[in-house]
Design a protein around this motif. Structure first.
Motif, PDB file in Angstrom:
ATOM      1  N   ALA A   1      -2.120   0.533  -7.375  1.00 58.85           N
ATOM      2  CA  ALA A   1      -1.267   1.633  -7.838  1.00 58.85           C
ATOM      3  C   ALA A   1      -0.976   1.496  -9.334  1.00 58.85           C
ATOM      4  N   GLN A   2      -0.741   0.266  -9.785  1.00 64.39           N
ATOM      5  CA  GLN A   2      -0.507   0.046 -11.228  1.00 64.39           C
ATOM      6  C   GLN A   2      -1.729   0.457 -12.040  1.00 64.39           C
ATOM      7  N   ALA A   3      -2.923   0.065 -11.565  1.00 64.32           N
ATOM      8  CA  ALA A   3      -4.152   0.379 -12.273  1.00 64.32           C
ATOM      9  C   ALA A   3      -4.378   1.895 -12.348  1.00 64.32           C
ATOM     10  N   GLU A   4      -4.110   2.579 -11.249  1.00 61.40           N
ATOM     11  CA  GLU A   4      -4.285   4.032 -11.222  1.00 61.40           C
ATOM     12  C   GLU A   4      -3.302   4.717 -12.150  1.00 61.40           C
ATOM     13  N   ALA A   5      -2.068   4.198 -12.228  1.00 64.46           N
ATOM     14  CA  ALA A   5      -1.070   4.772 -13.113  1.00 64.46           C
ATOM     15  C   ALA A   5      -1.475   4.560 -14.578  1.00 64.46           C
TER      16      ALA A   5
END
Length: 472
Positions: A465-469
């Protein structure tokens, strides 16, 4: 001319051959037609430089039905102390034998080399121009979606002035033919495993490190070969490495932090410890190779090369002078480019993708087993969820999570689990079988793995989720 078959397979490389081998074993009634542009089986291995070798041990590559290698432990060179890694010529010869001596004698495989698929169940001979139609009774199987780019076939993305010598790595072994043409200096272009192989080759050939310049647009994290070894003699270190990986994945606050913890644990390496890596392509390397590559001190970090003139390179972030008599070694081809993923099974078609990164032949074997043993596309897609290939650092969390979820799905399904327990391509299966029969007490070291994996899944979801954000 028109043919009729159950499966029309596009490609005859490692993925295609692994898929067909398992499919024939699981479905004794099926018939297969294979078409490939190359003149012999093996896909990109036919185009690879002669000193290329597998990243992984030979025992874990190829097709289920034909072992590769002799389970030899290397006693010299950078891979000393580890299981043999087949060279490029050995892999090509292996795949030729797989086709000639294993698949074709079944009478259920027809192989058409020098042919390109042109769509609509038709292919064309690239030499004669003759076209052939195929009536496909079951599935079209596309094994080329993640086709590998190699130096001899990729299109160069930089300009070269007249008189400048640029060669692909495969030309290095030919330098002995004309000693007078051996250059004063060598420049390696690229930061991936091909560039590393070229650097090791030059050093092993006797080229002094100060005669080598290495253009590295990005630094890369590398898997320590210590944790990838099969065999009972490596069981504790290999399983221990996987447990450390899961524990690090369960506690890391970011993907870079995960890599750094794995470096401290000895599972990951980098050549320059003063540079923060931006790239990870699952390249696997020995500490012996890293030690050699660290001898190359002339490292240029000014981005990708744009132009090469006599005596200088023009790069994205400036210029760099080089000796006039320089040979540039083009290692800029990317092995696999990230592509969007989608369900492997669609109406009348299978598009083979990555399921267990980076074990491509295991992916194909599992896909063939699922195709032969389950009825609907919905069931098959539920068991095989494609995983994106990682390019940048942040993508690692997604590949770890996707691979882990597929392993959970396979372990939870009695049919797939039974197949993998007997698979020579599954990294742990042969060793676990041996230990159960000869030293079951040593299996206790793996007791931590299930809990460590479950803890890792939760945190990996946060990292994804962090990477996608971050990507927006």
């Amino acid at each position: 001319m028109t043919l009729e078959t159950d499966y029309l397979v596009i490609g005859a490389g490692a993925t295609a051959l692994s898929f067909v081998d398992t499919l024939l074993a699981q479905d004794p009634d099926c018939d297969v037609v294979m078409v490939d542009k190359h003149s012999s089986p093996g896909g990109h291995w036919n185009d690879a430089y002669s000193f290329v070798a597998l990243h992984q041990p030979s025992a874990l590559y190829g097709v289920e039905g034909v072992p590769l290698g002799t389970d030899r432990i290397d006693e010299s060179g950078p891979n000393k102390g580890f299981f043999e890694q087949a060279s490029g010529p050995e892999v090509v010869a292996y795949f030729q034998s797989v086709m000639r001596d294993h698949l074709l004698p079944t009478g259920r495989v027809r192989y058409y080399p020098n042919c390109e698929y042109i769509g609509d169940h038709r292919f064309r001979n690239v030499l004669s121009g003759e076209e052939t139609g195929v009536t496909v009774k079951r599935k079209l199987v596309d094994t080329t979606y993640f086709a590998t780019s190699v130096p001899t076939t990729h299109k160069r993305k930089f300009e070269v002035s007249e008189g400048v010598r640029v060669k692909v790595p495969g030309k290095l072994p030919d330098l002995w033919r004309d000693p007078a043409s051996v250059p004063e200096h060598f420049v390696i272009l690229g930061a991936g495993k091909t560039a590393m192989d070229a650097g090791v080759w030059l050093l092993e050939a006797g080229i002094a490190p100060d005669r080598i310049t290495w253009v590295k647009p990005r630094e890369s994290w590398l898997i320590n070969r210590t944790i990838t070894q099969p065999g009972e003699q490596f069981f504790e270190s290999t399983v221990g490495g996987q447990i450390k990986l899961m524990k690090a994945a369960a506690t890391a606050e970011s993907v870079p932090a995960l890599f750094h913890q794995l470096e401290r644990d000895g599972a990951m390496l980098r050549i320059d410890t003063d540079v923060e890596p931006e790239m990870f392509h699952y390249a696997t390397i020995s500490e012996g190779e890293v030690k050699r590559l660290r001898l190359i001190k002339n490292v240029v970090r000014k981005g990708r090369v744009h132009e090469i003139d006599s005596g200088k390179m023009v790069l994205a972030e400036g210029e760099e002078a080089v000796p006039e008599n320089t040979l540039f070694i083009d290692c800029t081809a990317s092995a696999v480019s990230p592509k969007p993923v989608y369900p492997q099974w669609e109406e009348g078609k299978i598009t083979l993708q990555l399921l267990h990164v980076p074990l491509v032949t295991l992916n194909a074997a599992v896909s063939a087993f699922v195709e032969a043993n389950f009825d609907t596309d919905e069931e098959k897609n539920a068991l095989c969820k494609p995983v994106s290939f990682v390019d940048d650092i942040d993508g690692y969390a997604g590949t770890l999570l996707g691979t882990g979820m597929n392993r959970f799905l396979w372990a939870s399904n009695p049919k797939v689990s039974a197949f993998l327990s007997q698979s020579r391509l599954d990294p742990g299966a042969p060793t676990v079988r041996w230990l159960k029969e000869n030293a079951p007490e040593r299996l206790a070291v793996a007791a931590e793995m299930p809990a460590a994996t479950m803890a890792a899944v939760t945190n990996l979801q946060k990292l994804v989720a962090q990477a996608e954000a971050k990507r927006g």
